[in-house]
Design a protein around this motif. Structure first.
Motif, PDB file in Angstrom:
ATOM      1  N   TYR A  60       0.787  -0.845   0.023  1.00 48.48           N
ATOM      2  CA  TYR A  60      -0.172  -0.078   0.103  1.00 48.48           C
ATOM      3  C   TYR A  60       0.896   1.130   0.158  1.00 48.48           C
ATOM      4  N   LEU A  61       1.797   1.351   0.374  1.00 49.96           N
ATOM      5  CA  LEU A  61       3.002   2.218   0.987  1.00 49.96           C
ATOM      6  C   LEU A  61       2.896   2.794  -0.692  1.00 49.96           C
ATOM      7  N   VAL A  62       2.985   1.302  -1.841  1.00 44.80           N
ATOM      8  CA  VAL A  62       3.517   1.919  -2.797  1.00 44.80           C
ATOM      9  C   VAL A  62       2.262   3.193  -4.181  1.00 44.80           C
ATOM     10  N   ASP A  63       1.337   2.438  -3.192  1.00 41.82           N
ATOM     11  CA  ASP A  63       0.058   3.600  -3.668  1.00 41.82           C
ATOM     12  C   ASP A  63      -0.156   4.755  -2.816  1.00 41.82           C
ATOM     13  N   ILE A  64       0.392   5.039  -1.877  1.00 46.39           N
ATOM     14  CA  ILE A  64       0.846   5.636  -1.408  1.00 46.39           C
ATOM     15  C   ILE A  64       1.441   7.365  -2.253  1.00 46.39           C
ATOM     16  N   CYS A  65       2.474   6.476  -2.361  1.00 41.76           N
ATOM     17  CA  CYS A  65       3.721   7.198  -3.022  1.00 41.76           C
ATOM     18  C   CYS A  65       2.794   7.264  -4.533  1.00 41.76           C
ATOM     19  N   LEU A  66       2.685   7.468  -5.288  1.00 50.00           N
ATOM     20  CA  LEU A  66       1.800   7.625  -6.460  1.00 50.00           C
ATOM     21  C   LEU A  66       0.908   8.670  -5.624  1.00 50.00           C
ATOM     22  N   ILE A  67       0.212   8.594  -4.976  1.00 51.15           N
ATOM     23  CA  ILE A  67      -0.438   9.467  -5.178  1.00 51.15           C
ATOM     24  C   ILE A  67       0.193  11.271  -4.409  1.00 51.15           C
ATOM     25  N   TYR A  68       1.915  10.583  -3.412  1.00 52.52           N
ATOM     26  CA  TYR A  68       2.246  12.135  -3.403  1.00 52.52           C
ATOM     27  C   TYR A  68       2.864  12.797  -4.109  1.00 52.52           C
ATOM     28  N   ALA A  69       3.417  11.084  -6.082  1.00 40.84           N
ATOM     29  CA  ALA A  69       3.581  12.325  -6.898  1.00 40.84           C
ATOM     30  C   ALA A  69       2.901  12.507  -7.647  1.00 40.84           C
TER      31      ALA A  69
END
Length: 111
Positions: A60-69
């Protein structure tokens, strides 16, 4: 075990680089330097989140990373737009000041 050490080393290195970008964002002599520093900070935070996702084995941290991008991209676009607006406003004020000075000189009779 070796990967865990590499992840920790990368996180420490990225945190020092993030601190250097923060200093550049605060002390940058130009607005463009500050914008680039803010953009670089966003990129580094994304890399830190991705390393944490690998280290903790949490997808789920990868999803957060994409949202942060996406948020980081929008922030840089908004800051650039604000800077362009301020620059154009100062430019128009300078032009109007020059035009007013020319009109005053013309009305005084001095060529």
């Amino acid at each position: 075990m070796i990967y865990h050490t590499i992840y920790i080393t990368m996180l420490i290195l990225l945190s020092f680089m993030l601190l250097a970008c923060l200093i550049r964002a605060v002390r940058g002599p130009l607005i463009a330097d500050r914008l680039v520093a803010v953009n670089m900070m966003g990129t580094m935070v994304m890399v830190i989140i991705a390393v944490l996702a690998l280290m903790l084995k949490e997808g789920y941290l990868v999803d957060i990373c994409l949202i942060y991008a996406m948020i980081s991209f929008l922030a840089v676009v908004v800051l650039s737009k604000v800077y362009i607006g301020i620059y154009e406003e100062k430019h128009h004020q300078k032009e109007s000041h020059i035009n007013d000075t020319i009109k005053e000189e013309m009305s005084d009779g001095n060529p």
